[in-house]
Design an enzyme around this catalytic site. Sequence first.
Site, PDB file in Angstrom:
ATOM      1  N   THR A 101       0.568  -1.035  -0.147  1.00 35.72           N
ATOM      2  CA  THR A 101      -0.271   0.413  -0.039  1.00 35.72           C
ATOM      3  C   THR A 101       1.041   1.002   0.141  1.00 35.72           C
ATOM      4  O   THR A 101       1.460   1.547   1.217  1.00 35.72           O
ATOM      5  CB  THR A 101      -0.540   0.097   0.919  1.00 35.72           C
ATOM      6  N   ARG A 121     -12.754  -9.335  -1.534  1.00 33.19           N
ATOM      7  CA  ARG A 121     -11.580  -9.476  -0.203  1.00 33.19           C
ATOM      8  C   ARG A 121     -11.442  -7.411  -0.378  1.00 33.19           C
ATOM      9  O   ARG A 121     -11.081  -6.836  -1.394  1.00 33.19           O
ATOM     10  CB  ARG A 121     -10.502  -9.961  -0.022  1.00 33.19           C
ATOM     11  N   THR A 155      -0.129   1.731   6.059  1.00 35.21           N
ATOM     12  CA  THR A 155      -0.053   0.612   5.245  1.00 35.21           C
ATOM     13  C   THR A 155       0.170  -0.843   5.899  1.00 35.21           C
ATOM     14  O   THR A 155       1.017  -0.454   7.031  1.00 35.21           O
ATOM     15  CB  THR A 155       1.218   0.697   4.705  1.00 35.21           C
TER      16      THR A 155
HETATM   17  N1  GLY Z   1      -3.244  -3.240   3.981  1.00 35.87           N
HETATM   18  C1  GLY Z   1      -3.579  -2.948   2.784  1.00 35.87           C
HETATM   19  C2  GLY Z   1      -4.240  -4.148   2.824  1.00 35.87           C
HETATM   20  O1  GLY Z   1      -4.042  -5.159   3.500  1.00 35.87           O
HETATM   21  O2  GLY Z   1      -5.578  -4.949   1.922  1.00 35.87           O
END
Ligand code: GLY
Length: 317
Positions: free
Chosen positions: A184, A212, A235
Site C-alpha cells: 500500500t 476482499r 500500510t
Molecule cells: N493494507 C492493505 C490491505 O490489507 O489491503
Amino acid sequence: MSEPIILVHGGAWAIPDDACQAHQQGVEMAADAGWHALAKGASSLQAVEEAVAVLEDNDTFDSGRGAFLNRDGRVQLDALIMDGATLKAGGVGCVERLRNPVRAARVVLEKSPHIYFVAEGAERFASEHGIPLIDNSELVLPREVERWKNAAEQRYLSVPAEFAGGLAELEADDQSPQFDSHDTVGAVALDAKGNIAAATSTGGTLNKAPGRVGDSSLIGCGCYADNESAAASTTGWGEPMMKLVFAKWAADRVSPDMPPELVAPASIEYLHRRLNGHGGIILLDRRGRIGMAHNTPRMAWAWRNNAQHKSGVRYPG
Ligand code: GLY
C-alpha cells in the site's frame, strides 16, 4: 497562513536490499509531485491526490499497475481520499478497470452524495465523470504473474507473514511462506490555508479472495483526516487495522501536547499489542508536525516542505 508540507509512504514490509533504491526514488517522486501542487497554491486534497497517483503509476508499489494479483489472477484495487477541513471523503473498492483509483475516489468525494462505491458501480461512476476505463490486463505485470503462480503453488492465502517477513519476534511457521511483498501507498499533506488531507491506495494482499477489501480504502481504518486532530495513512496487514479502526484511533490521539512524532510509535505498539498487527503509519497535524512509525523491517517514506526534503526506507533511519 501555514507552511505547507507533504509526507508520503510506499509500503511497510521487508523491502529487499536490491529494491530499496526504487522504493526510495518512488516516494521521493511522489513527494515532489505533491509538493509542486502545494507550492502552486493547491489544496492539501489536490496534493495527496497527485502524490498517490504518482505512486499508483509506479510499478514498484502494490497499487495501480504492478499491484498484487488476487486469487483469480486479476488486479483489484481500493483507494480512499479524505479532506480534513470538511470531513468529506471518497472511496472506491474492488475496482479492476481504473488506472488511478485515487482519482476516482476524488471524483466520488467531489461529485457524489455518497462516499463509497465498489466494483462495476465504481467504474461506471468514474467513467460517467470522465475517467477512462482500461482493460485489467494493462495493470498486470509479468513479475506479478510469476509471484502469483509461486503463491498458488505454495497454497499461499494472504497470511500475515507476507507483511512480517524477516521480523525476529514472529515465530517461524513452516506452513507460512515468507513471500516477497510490496504494499500500500499513501500521503498526508498540509496546505497554506492550514487544511490537512490524506489518501491511501492499494492492490491489497497477494492472492486475496476476489471481493476482499482491506483497511486502506475504509474511512478511519487505512486513511483518515480531520483538521481537529490529524491526517493519517497506514500500510501493512489490513485486517487487524480494520478491527482497531486504526487510522482514526491514531489521529484522535494527536493533540497540542501529543505530537504525531509520539503518537505514531505508540499507535504501532498498540496495533502489535492488541492484535499482533504489523505495518506502518504516517501522521501529520495542522501545525505541520509529522510522525512515522513501522514494526516491519522497512517502510519507504519521503517528506518535503519549502526548506527541506528527506526520504528513507526505515524510520528512524
Ligand atoms: N493494507 C492493505 C490491505 O490489507 O489491503
